[in-house]
Design a protein around this motif. Structure first.
Motif, short mmCIF file in Angstrom:
data_model
loop_
_atom_site.label_atom_id
_atom_site.label_comp_id
_atom_site.label_asym_id
_atom_site.label_seq_id
_atom_site.Cartn_x
_atom_site.Cartn_y
_atom_site.Cartn_z
N PHE A 1 0.73 -0.89 -0.13
CA PHE A 1 -0.07 -0.22 0.01
C PHE A 1 1.22 1.25 -0.03
CE2 PHE A 1 -4.09 -2.43 1.46
CZ PHE A 1 -4.64 -2.46 0.25
N ARG B 1 -9.54 11.75 -7.13
CA ARG B 1 -10.10 10.70 -7.38
C ARG B 1 -9.47 9.49 -7.09
NH1 ARG B 1 -12.50 8.23 -5.30
NH2 ARG B 1 -14.31 7.81 -5.41
N VAL B 2 -8.18 9.77 -7.62
CA VAL B 2 -7.05 8.29 -6.99
C VAL B 2 -7.33 8.49 -6.00
CG1 VAL B 2 -5.15 7.68 -7.64
CG2 VAL B 2 -6.20 8.65 -9.78
N ALA C 1 -8.83 6.82 -4.01
CA ALA C 1 -9.72 5.27 -4.25
C ALA C 1 -8.71 4.39 -3.50
CB ALA C 1 -9.90 4.50 -5.83
N MET C 2 -7.71 4.84 -3.02
CA MET C 2 -6.59 4.64 -2.27
C MET C 2 -6.89 4.65 -0.78
SD MET C 2 -4.13 3.06 -4.98
CE MET C 2 -3.07 2.74 -3.50
N GLN D 1 -9.65 4.28 -0.01
CA GLN D 1 -10.65 3.50 0.76
C GLN D 1 -10.17 2.44 0.13
OE1 GLN D 1 -13.59 5.59 -2.72
NE2 GLN D 1 -14.66 3.56 -1.85
N ALA D 2 -9.29 2.01 -0.06
CA ALA D 2 -8.32 0.76 -0.65
C ALA D 2 -8.68 -0.19 0.97
CB ALA D 2 -7.78 0.67 -1.25
N ALA E 1 -10.23 -0.44 3.42
CA ALA E 1 -11.74 -1.56 3.13
C ALA E 1 -10.73 -2.70 3.97
CB ALA E 1 -11.81 -2.14 1.85
#
Lengths: 209, 209
Positions: free
Chosen positions: B127, B192-193, B196-197, B199-200, B203
């Motif tokens: 990550f 946006r990217v 998204a990172m 969020q990942a 999760a």
DNA sequence: ACCTGAACACCGTTCAAGT
DNA sequence: ACCTGAACACCGTTCAAGT
């Protein structure tokens, strides 16, 4: 142009100069300017052709019923392949817009796929661009390093060694992860980003649907 | 080096040549080689200094209790700022490793932040690299275009116009999204990217914790 | 310890001239 | 319609020589 691409692939690295291209084709270097406005135009034309090949390969690989996630993964995989095959082209054009047929077909493919999620138009376009720019930029960064040749590669790994040799007292987190930092691959990083983008799209589709 | 950076920022674009740097400092161009092994070393040294400034700015901006998501957003924002300030440096060094103190401190900051999620070490590192490479590559791609100057910018927008002018019959999805494609900004794509990172990572942290 | 200056081996690009 | 060749304005880099 075909010969240019073939030449670049064979000679690799920094072989893409107007003069060397002329020598390869057995022609005066300046004859080039009869066919392209400048070198930038050649690079963009090669990039567009590479994109066309990618879309053609994808057409063979994909079938109508494929889940959108797999379509995006296939596009990512094909981009990685092309960038590895033509690092010189990819490195100098990945941040550019060719405006050619290859690019138009690629835009259409991605936009159609992402529009299938049923998000509103601004979100669809934002996800399309976020996904496409990630592919291009990450593949481009790798192509840039590839293209610089072996002496720079040696410099890169000695630079990493310097990072990892940081004293534990000042840089505890770095030292605690040295093993993993050394073994992680560029492809695994790339896939991690792709999956994060797909997850984000899934979440957005669920929320809106 | 300070004068080099200052010079680059002022003159922008393609001003970073050994010869012009010599002229700026009122000195023979080849005197440069007394202080740096080659031009690549200068570029990497400038990049590392820019990273140091970014980390310093982040230290002022952040406080101990900040949620990790905000730390990552601040790092992303600071990277964007630096890339916009020194496009010439960023464009030629974003895919490289400097191995210097700036980079070491940045690695430590990101790794500490992401290690705080409690994932296993391989996931933490994956990550970290995915996040860092996204920042660098996307900022680098923007810096590359910035750095090429206004005539290339004009070429870029005419290329986009060609994409958008694609016939509706062949490219229906493109035509259906023309308005949004024209109005989306690079910064919105970048954010946006980043989201998204994040969020990942959220999760993954939830799944493992 | 640092700077100079000539030189080498390259670039992209232009333009008048050739066939 | 296409190619040639001289020329221009640059690059990064080396090396012997100066102070």
């Amino acid at each position: 142009m075909d010969r240019a691409l073939e030449f670049i692939e064979r000679e690799g690295a920094g072989a893409l100069t107007v003069r060397r291209l002329g020598a390869e084709l057995g022609v005066d270097p300046t004859a080039f300017y009869r066919h392209f406005r400048d070198k930038d135009d050649l690079v963009l034309a090669c990039m567009d052709r590479a994109e066309q090949w990618a879309v053609d390969a994808l057409r063979d690989r994909l079938t109508a019923g494929d889940p959108w996630q797999d379509v995006l993964r296939a596009v990512a995989d094909e981009s990685w392949r092309i960038a590895g095959t033509y690092p010189a082209i990819y490195a100098s054009a990945f941040a550019r817009t060719t405006g050619g047929p290859g690019e138009r077909r690629m835009v259409e493919l991605l936009l159609t796929t992402i529009a299938g999620l049923g998000l509103d138009r601004p979100s669809t376009v934002l996800f399309y661009r976020a996904f496409a720019d990630c592919l291009l930029s990450l593949c481009g960064a790798n192509a840039l390093v590839d293209q610089l040749g072996p002496e720079v590669e040696a410099k890169e790994s000695s630079a990493w060694a310097r990072v990892y040799a940081a004293p534990s007292a000042e840089y505890p987190a770095t030292r605690a992860h040295v093993g993993e930092l050394l073994s992680v691959t560029d492809r695994a990083i790339y896939d991690r980003v792709i999956e994060a983008m797909i997850q984000a799209m899934e979440a957005a589709a669920t929320a809106s649907g």
